[in-house]
Design a protein around this motif. Structure first.
Motif, mmCIF file in Angstrom:
data_model
loop_
_atom_site.group_PDB
_atom_site.id
_atom_site.type_symbol
_atom_site.label_atom_id
_atom_site.label_comp_id
_atom_site.label_asym_id
_atom_site.label_seq_id
_atom_site.Cartn_x
_atom_site.Cartn_y
_atom_site.Cartn_z
ATOM 1 N N HIS A 97 32.003 23.016 0.596
ATOM 2 C CA HIS A 97 32.770 23.849 -0.234
ATOM 3 C C HIS A 97 34.172 23.782 -0.012
ATOM 4 N N HIS A 98 34.744 24.758 -0.762
ATOM 5 C CA HIS A 98 36.288 24.514 -0.650
ATOM 6 C C HIS A 98 36.985 25.066 0.567
ATOM 7 N N ALA A 122 35.087 23.220 -6.888
ATOM 8 C CA ALA A 122 35.954 23.129 -5.548
ATOM 9 C C ALA A 122 37.371 22.245 -5.934
ATOM 10 N N TYR A 158 23.911 21.949 -6.462
ATOM 11 C CA TYR A 158 24.428 23.238 -6.774
ATOM 12 C C TYR A 158 23.673 24.432 -7.133
ATOM 13 N N SER A 164 30.435 30.925 -1.900
ATOM 14 C CA SER A 164 31.741 30.588 -2.757
ATOM 15 C C SER A 164 31.231 30.392 -4.233
ATOM 16 N N ASN A 166 31.251 27.199 -5.264
ATOM 17 C CA ASN A 166 31.217 25.813 -5.298
ATOM 18 C C ASN A 166 30.505 25.530 -3.907
ATOM 19 N N SER A 167 29.741 26.255 -3.354
ATOM 20 C CA SER A 167 28.943 25.679 -2.217
ATOM 21 C C SER A 167 27.782 24.781 -2.528
#
Ligand SMILES: [Zn+2]
Length: 295
Positions: A97-98, A122, A158, A164, A166-167
């Protein structure tokens, strides 16, 4: 001089007199690499309190989070550790993630020729942030992607919003192992992990994770004794999220957020969990945001 010598001598005598188990344990090394038990080629690289999975596939290495936020030496150590095991090229770096504590510092991997992969949210986020220490992903996906390299199949999935937006879950189907970062703290309370999370959707993604085929979970921060997580750990986190949410919902809807809830509410059922003292207020604040504000 004599006194120093004597104290050194007495310390040595004391150590000699104690059985090994009674001596203080050796300090935990700053970093270490462990092969995951029962696998031929799956490793966990830990640096201080953060960790990352990598796989030696026979046709190149798949690395994951560089874990180099504020510490380029961690990335250098990560690559050195890989090099002690194999001379295969590092073909991929996959971002969980980001968040920078997991993905900053990847440039040495980029210089080594790796392709960076992340969820498309992300990449969008990182392009806006332009963090000087974080490599922008080369490739993205939306719902899922499968990477086949050498003898390894790695599925990236996903599950929607959670810790988050975008995990992702990285799953090794043959080994029945998943690498999931921050949205499944193993055996501890999510604290700071709540700050920019999506609590209701997080519950949904935990149910999807529980429905997937896996047996062991590598977390992004080591659990007690460096153990891997199980489905019970994932269920425990889902239970915790549901419990905390329900506990805050009633006072929140009665107008008690932020201060009254944050200062007075306790979640005694979880008081013995690691991370409770440090994380409770963050948990309450996040659920006040949800039920007392609508966010
Ligand atoms: Zn995170």
């Amino acid at each position: 001089m004599l006194r120093a010598l004597l104290s050194l001598l007495s310390a040595a005598l004391l150590a000699a007199a104690l059985p090994a188990a009674a001596q203080a344990p050796a300090a935990r090394p700053q970093f270490e690499t462990r092969k995951v038990e029962g696998t031929d080629n799956v490793y966990v690289f830990r640096f201080l309190n953060t960790q990352s999975m990598f796989i030696v596939t026979g046709d190149g290495v798949i690395a994951t989070d560089p874990i180099g936020y504020g510490r380029p030496q961690a990335v250098a150590a990560y690559i050195d550790e890989i090099r002690k095991i194999t001379s295969e090229p590092i073909k991929y770096v996959i971002y969980s993630h980001h968040h920078f504590d997991h993905i900053a510092g990847g440039k040495p991997f980029k210089d080594a020729g790796a392709t960076f992969v992340a969820h498309r949210n992300a990449k969008a986020r990182l392009e806006r942030l332009q963090d000087p220490n974080t490599v922008i992903p080369d490739e993205t996906f939306d719902r899922s992607r499968t990477i086949r390299l050498g003898n390894t199949t790695l599925e990236l999935t996903y599950l929607g919003l959670n810790h988050s937006d975008n995990s992702i879950v990285m799953r090794l189907p043959k080994e029945k192992i998943v690498f999931a970062v921050d949205f499944v703290p193993v055996g501890s309370l999510p604290g700071r992990a709540m700050i920019d999370s999506y609590p209701l959707e997080w519950e949904d993604s935990m149910k999807k994770l529980l429905a997937m085929d896996w047996e062991r979970l590598i977390p992004g921060h080591p659990a007690a004794g460096d153990r891997l997580g199980t489905k019970k750990d994932a269920q425990d986190i889902l239970d915790f999220l549901q419990y905390a949410s329900a506990e805050v919902k009633v006072p929140a809807q009665a107008g008690k957020c932020w201060d009254t809830v944050e200062n007075e509410l306790k979640l005694p059922k979880y008081a013995s969990w690691p991370g409770y003292e440090a994380g409770l207020q963050m948990v309450l604040r996040r659920y006040c945001g949800l039920w007392g504000r609508g966010t």
